[in-house]
Scaffold this active site. Structure first.
Site, PDB file in Angstrom:
ATOM      1  N   GLU A 106      27.988 -31.395  36.403  1.00  0.00           N
ATOM      2  CA  GLU A 106      26.605 -30.982  36.631  1.00  0.00           C
ATOM      3  C   GLU A 106      25.940 -31.917  37.644  1.00  0.00           C
ATOM      4  O   GLU A 106      25.819 -33.114  37.404  1.00  0.00           O
ATOM      5  CB  GLU A 106      25.852 -31.039  35.299  1.00  0.00           C
ATOM      6  CG  GLU A 106      24.365 -30.815  35.424  1.00  0.00           C
ATOM      7  CD  GLU A 106      23.654 -31.073  34.090  1.00  0.00           C
ATOM      8  OE1 GLU A 106      24.337 -31.309  33.077  1.00  0.00           O
ATOM      9  OE2 GLU A 106      22.406 -31.039  34.091  1.00  0.00           O
TER      10      GLU A 106
ATOM     11  N   ASP B 122      25.363 -33.194  31.260  1.00  0.00           N
ATOM     12  CA  ASP B 122      24.536 -34.177  30.560  1.00  0.00           C
ATOM     13  C   ASP B 122      24.321 -33.752  29.112  1.00  0.00           C
ATOM     14  O   ASP B 122      24.373 -32.567  28.790  1.00  0.00           O
ATOM     15  CB  ASP B 122      23.150 -34.279  31.224  1.00  0.00           C
ATOM     16  CG  ASP B 122      23.239 -35.012  32.546  1.00  0.00           C
ATOM     17  OD1 ASP B 122      24.287 -35.649  32.799  1.00  0.00           O
ATOM     18  OD2 ASP B 122      22.271 -34.931  33.327  1.00  0.00           O
TER      19      ASP B 122
ATOM     20  N   ASP C  64      21.762 -33.258  27.481  1.00  0.00           N
ATOM     21  CA  ASP C  64      20.361 -32.863  27.275  1.00  0.00           C
ATOM     22  C   ASP C  64      20.254 -31.340  27.318  1.00  0.00           C
ATOM     23  O   ASP C  64      21.268 -30.646  27.392  1.00  0.00           O
ATOM     24  CB  ASP C  64      19.459 -33.532  28.328  1.00  0.00           C
ATOM     25  CG  ASP C  64      19.874 -33.145  29.741  1.00  0.00           C
ATOM     26  OD1 ASP C  64      20.712 -32.214  29.890  1.00  0.00           O
ATOM     27  OD2 ASP C  64      19.385 -33.776  30.691  1.00  0.00           O
TER      28      ASP C  64
ATOM     29  N   ASP D 216      19.121 -29.238  29.605  1.00  0.00           N
ATOM     30  CA  ASP D 216      19.644 -28.601  30.812  1.00  0.00           C
ATOM     31  C   ASP D 216      21.170 -28.541  30.780  1.00  0.00           C
ATOM     32  O   ASP D 216      21.781 -27.536  31.130  1.00  0.00           O
ATOM     33  CB  ASP D 216      19.201 -29.371  32.069  1.00  0.00           C
ATOM     34  CG  ASP D 216      17.796 -28.953  32.493  1.00  0.00           C
ATOM     35  OD1 ASP D 216      17.348 -27.883  32.019  1.00  0.00           O
ATOM     36  OD2 ASP D 216      17.174 -29.697  33.274  1.00  0.00           O
TER      37      ASP D 216
END
Ligand code: 0RA
Length: 632
Positions: free
Chosen positions: A426, A499, A501, A503
């Site tokens: 990403e 990641d 998180d 997103d």
């Protein structure tokens, strides 16, 4: 001349002989399909079909089938009993004619048999011809009658063996297959159970009891709900989208009965039956239903302004569909390789109009269900068009860059796909450290833009047809959908690295959905992985990588609070060594291999996040506030 005449007489004699039960023993496969396991079980179907005919006429409610210890099988019903009165032409008991004369099986009077099963319609005489022993016991007119046969010939005349209650009727047939004819003489409980379950679903109220003496195994099949229970049973391990839709109608001499229930999956499961025979090859009844379903759903979608991209196709409306179309007609014409395709042309129009009327009415009366079905079909339409666009994009790309790989791909040097790895990373910030950390020989890195999903929020087609996805497809090498070729796979491990998180979870969901829909073989083959990135690094004498808050707590309890604890925000914040150690070094990293179930869940989450159904999306986001992502 005289010679010719006599040879003609000879052959007509011979034909007459072969028309009798000798013919059945001479060419058994012509009557029961084969002399292997299928043919053996066909004997049971022939006998049970007669009893089912009685049930269809409303005269029989229980059929008992017993696999006896001695290798014989008994089929007992509480129907009217096979007629024992003299046959008007042969002047012998009708039951004897039925069991000893070919083509006289059971169905004497067509009027009383509006419908009848039996693929060949040859009935009991074929079974007796292929049995070394066959016994019939009939309760009728206050008496118990019996007769026994050996390879189709009576051992004694029909006799009275006792008294029965005046209103007690029924037939019991026990036969032992001739083991000189069959390659196996062992009946299989599970084969019988499967067919009896089907028969019981198709004849609501009818009870079939199956028992095996030797093992003590017993199973009963009895469904008051009939076809409605049949579709529920098909969907039992799936998530049904609504209560079953059911309709039945008699049109002239044709009985049409249909049950429909969608599930949240993608498979199509449409079963057709004619006089309880499973028409595996389909035919006019199935075509009639499918035509009506497509039209009824399109009509509803258009009327309610739900469709934006043209008409839905048959494939669109049949994703996740379970349906049973059962019809009963007096003279079925069976065609096709295995004679399991209905040919009667008039049936298509009948089933079409019955289904169209019933479905239209049901949709009008149940708008919530109708909308669910239309939305499901629209999703299928989107996925199909996304697949098409993705394929076009790849073809175009390949046409321009001869054998070219995406410019964003930092490839490995090894060409041995069984030991190579692709990291789909990403964002460019994480791709940097990944590129310097990797082992150049067998590890490749490809960044994808982190925000694809957010940018394209409202349109699944664009996401799946995007440049990013096209790059992934080109790098992996296999192609998608029907173009998919596993042997062209360029990396054995394809690792999604995002990641930890929201997103990152979004992107993970999107990629899994993509693989699930367009390259499911890669998931089944175990080629898709997720890099599990740590949440914390704890330093005390050495580095500990910690993957959850719970783990952190227990680690600190063990090694003591005085420790330096660092929280990772994203992959991009790791330096190459950290990234190597936590996500890329085969000796220290944690990879999760993606299963098809993981991907199916991701796909569902994705559908809810991206679908056109605003209400469902709102509901979903409310229910999963803050964590509307797949968490593996
Ligand atoms: C012909 C006519 C009638 C019943 C049957 C056949 C019949 C055949 C089988 C085979 C197995 N079980 C069966 N039960 C019934 C009706 C005769 C009448 O009108 O009473």
């Amino acid at each position: 001349m005289a010679d010719k005449q006599s040879s003609k007489e000879y052959s007509s004699d011979k034909i007459k002989v072969l028309e009798g039960l000798e013919g059945v023993r001479h060419r058994p496969a012509m009557y029961i399909g084969s002399t292997s396991k299928n043919g053996l079980h066909h004997l049971v179907w022939e006998v049970v079909d007669n009893a089912v005919d009685e049930a269809m006429g409303g005269y029989c409610s229980v059929i008992d089938v017993t696999l006896n210890k001695d290798g014989s099988v008994s089929v007992k019903d509480d129907g009217r009993g096979i007629p024992t009165e003299p046959h008007p032409v042969y002047k012998r008991p009708a039951v004897e004619i039925a069991i000893t004369k070919l083509h006289a099986g059971g169905k004497f009077d067509k009027g009383s048999y509006a419908v009848s099963g039996g693929l060949h319609g040859v009935g009991l005489s074929v079974v007796s011809a292929l049995s070394k022993h066959f016994k019939v016991k009939i309760k009728r007119n206050g008496k118990v009658h019996e007769q026994e046969y050996s390879i189709g010939k009576p051992i004694y005349d029909l006799r009275v063996a006792g008294k029965a209650d005046e209103n007690e009727t029924g037939t019991e047939i026990t036969f032992t297959p001739d083991d000189t004819i069959f390659s196996t003489a062992k009946f299989e409980f599970s084969i019988l159970a499967t067919r009896f379950r089907e028969i019981a679903f198709l004849n609501k109220g009818l009870k079939i009891n199956l028992a095996e003496e030797e093992t003590g195994k017993k199973e009963s099949f009895h469904y008051e709900g009939g076809l409605t229970e049949f579709v529920k049973w098909i969907n039992k391990s799936k998530e049904a989208l609504h209560k079953p839709i059911y309709f039945a109608k008699k049109e002239g001499g044709t009985i049409v009965e249909v049950s429909v229930q969608y599930n949240s999956g993608y498979q199509e499961n449409v079963l057709g039956f004619v006089n309880t025979i499973n028409t595996v090859e389909g035919g006019t009844h199935v075509i009639g239903f499918k035509t009506a379903l497509t039209r009824a759903i399109n009509d509803y979608a258009n009327k309610n302004k739900m469709s934006k991209n043209g008409n839905l196709t048959g494939d669109d409306v049949r994703e996740g569909l379970a349906a049973i179309i059962s019809i009963k007609i007096s003279e079925p014409q069976f065609e096709g390789q295995t004679k399991t395709k209905l040919g009667n042309s008039e049936i298509k129009g009948i089933v079409d109009s019955v289904s169209m009327n019933a479905l239209t009415e049901f949709f009008e009366e149940n708008p919530a269900i109708a909308r669910k079905i239309v939305n499901k079909s629209l999703e299928a339409q989107q996925a199909r068009s996304a697949a098409k666009k993705a394929k076009e994009l790849i073809r175009r790309k390949n046409a321009f860059s001869v054998g070219g790989l995406p410019g964003k791909l930092t490839d490995c040097s090894s060409k041995k796909s069984e030991s190579t790895e692709l990291f789909i990373v990403e964002g460019d910030s994480a791709a940097g450290p990944a590129k310097s950390a990797r082992n150049r020989e067998y590890q490749a890195v490809m960044p994808i833009r982190g925000k694809i999903l957010n940018v394209e929020k409202a349109n699944a087609i664009k996401v799946l047809g995007s440049e990013e996805i096209a790059n992934i497809i080109t790098a992996i090498g296999t192609g998608v959908d029907e173009d998919f070729k596993l042997e062209k796979l360029r990396y054995s491990k394809n690792v999604i690295m995002t990641d930890a998180d929201v997103d990152g979870a979004h992107i993970k969901t999107l990629l899994l959905t993509f693989f699930f829909r367009f390259m499911p073989e890669l998931i089944k083959n175990g080629n898709i992985y997720i890099a599990v990135s740590p949440l914390y690094r704890v330093r005390k004498n050495k580095n500990y990588y910690v993957y959850s808050d719970g783990e952190l707590k227990s680690l600190l309890a063990k090694i003591g609070e005085k420790a330096e604890v660092m929280r990772f925000k994203g992959l991009g914040e790791m330096d190459p060594e950290q990234l190597w150690e936590t996500a890329m070094n085969p000796k220290t990293r944690t990879l999760k291999r993606v299963t098809i179930e993981d991907a199916a869940i991701a796909d569902e989450v994705f559908s809810k996040l991206m679908g056109d159904d605003v209400e469902a999306r709102k509901q979903f986001i409310l229910e999963n506030a803050g964590e509307a992502v797949i968490d593996i």
